[in-house]
Write an enzyme that holds these catalytic residues in place. Structure first.
Site, PDB file in Angstrom:
ATOM      1  N   CYS A   1       0.840  -1.203   0.000  1.00 14.91           N
ATOM      2  CA  CYS A   1       0.000   0.000   0.000  1.00 14.91           C
ATOM      3  C   CYS A   1       0.874   1.252   0.000  1.00 14.91           C
ATOM      4  O   CYS A   1       0.669   2.181  -0.796  1.00 14.91           O
ATOM      5  CB  CYS A   1      -0.925  -0.031   1.216  1.00 14.91           C
ATOM      6  N   CYS A   2       1.917   1.279   0.871  1.00 15.47           N
ATOM      7  CA  CYS A   2       2.835   2.426   0.885  1.00 15.47           C
ATOM      8  C   CYS A   2       3.587   2.531  -0.441  1.00 15.47           C
ATOM      9  O   CYS A   2       3.830   3.638  -0.927  1.00 15.47           O
ATOM     10  CB  CYS A   2       3.847   2.294   2.022  1.00 15.47           C
TER      11      CYS A   2
ATOM     12  N   CYS B   1      -0.819   8.193   7.669  1.00 12.73           N
ATOM     13  CA  CYS B   1      -2.202   7.962   7.256  1.00 12.73           C
ATOM     14  C   CYS B   1      -3.050   7.574   8.468  1.00 12.73           C
ATOM     15  O   CYS B   1      -2.568   6.904   9.385  1.00 12.73           O
ATOM     16  CB  CYS B   1      -2.249   6.842   6.222  1.00 12.73           C
TER      17      CYS B   1
ATOM     18  N   CYS C   1      -3.199   3.905   9.755  1.00 11.30           N
ATOM     19  CA  CYS C   1      -1.922   3.330  10.200  1.00 11.30           C
ATOM     20  C   CYS C   1      -1.263   4.152  11.300  1.00 11.30           C
ATOM     21  O   CYS C   1      -0.066   4.026  11.545  1.00 11.30           O
ATOM     22  CB  CYS C   1      -0.969   3.203   9.017  1.00 11.30           C
TER      23      CYS C   1
ATOM     24  N   CYS D   1       7.703   4.056   5.868  1.00  5.22           N
ATOM     25  CA  CYS D   1       6.937   3.862   4.637  1.00  5.22           C
ATOM     26  C   CYS D   1       7.863   3.480   3.494  1.00  5.22           C
ATOM     27  O   CYS D   1       7.410   3.019   2.454  1.00  5.22           O
ATOM     28  CB  CYS D   1       6.152   5.119   4.276  1.00  5.22           C
TER      29      CYS D   1
END
Ligand code: SF4
Length: 267
Positions: A148-149, A231, A234, A257
């Site tokens: 996702c990162c 985010c 997270c 990240c």
């Protein structure tokens, strides 16, 4: 003041222009030649005893208009924005807007605009959160935050880097073992950019003193137990005695990240 342009050349463009719209300088990517690496090493040593403002001034003089800054609007980044507003307010500044940021973070972008007249460019992934989650059968941050990162931050920074020679980051050496090895000026292999860390030698207390002394805007979540903010899904508040980054990807072994991790730089 002319703000930074954010102009994907097409919907699926690999190139995003962060340069000022009035810049006519011709862009050629920098190559990490022996000569450039020697210059960076020499300047990094020389700037070890310089103030953050002096480091930024050198970076602007050496690399503008191909110099930019990435910010997540953390306290360190806010002090750099404050200094750039005095040194070189035309410097393009960008934020990797994953679609998962806190509302307070996006509101801080508006406060930056009101205070300094600086419009921080939001760099967004091609897929909206809804499209991305639909593609992966749900939120990937729950099952594969690394991916996702990568998709929503690193890939976007790589696109932004395509038109730059150098970028400033707000990391401090005392934040983590990885960051402890950050030079003031160095070649960032992952993004093929010169990376400048004007706050590498700064302490957390020094950053907050500058914020207080100059009434620099900051994210109100810092007053609610969030020393480090990424985010929303997270990031959690921390409790007394926890490391200041303990609230990031809590419950996983992920700590960065990937933008600033030393492993990536040394690959
Ligand atoms: Fe995704 Fe979380 Fe990384 Fe944001 S911090 S890009 S939500 S995994």
């Amino acid at each position: 003041m002319s703000g930074p342009t954010f102009t994907p050349k097409s919907t699926h463009s690999a190139e995003i222009s962060l340069r000022n719209s009035d810049s006519t300088a011709h862009f050629e990517p920098l190559q990490p030649t022996d000569e450039l690496l020697a210059e960076l090493s020499e300047q990094s040593q020389r700037l070890e005893t310089a103030s953050p403002a002096e480091i930024l001034s050198w970076a602007v003089e050496r690399f503008a208009p191909f110099f930019s800054m990435a910010t997540a609007f953390g306290p360190e980044g806010m002090t750099i924005i404050h200094m750039l507003a005095e040194i070189a307010p035309e410097t393009p500044i960008f934020n990797l807007d994953t679609g998962y940021q806190f509302a307070e973070t996006l509101e801080l972008r508006e406060r930056v605009k009101a205070r300094y007249g600086i419009e921080v460019a939001l760099i967004k992934p091609e897929l909206s959160v809804e499209e991305y989650e639909s593609l992966h059968g749900g939120p990937l941050y729950k099952t594969n935050p690394q991916q996702c990162c990568f998709d929503r931050k690193l890939t976007q920074l790589q696109k932004a880097a395509a038109g730059l020679h150098a970028w400033a980051s707000a990391i401090r050496r005392e934040q983590s073992p990885d960051r402890a090895q950050a030079p003031i000026v160095g070649w960032d292999k992952k993004f093929s950019l010169v990376k400048i860390s004007p706050l590498a030698n700064s302490t957390k207390a020094e950053v907050w003193k500058m914020i207080t002394d100059h009434d620099i805007p900051y994210n109100p979540l810092h007053d609610q137990g969030y020393p480090s903010i990424g985010c929303q899904p997270c990031t959690r508040a921390i409790t007394l005695g926890e490391d200041e980054r303990a609230g990031r990807w809590s419950g996983t072994n992920k700590v960065e990240c990937g933008l600033h991790s030393i492993q990536d730089k040394e690959d």
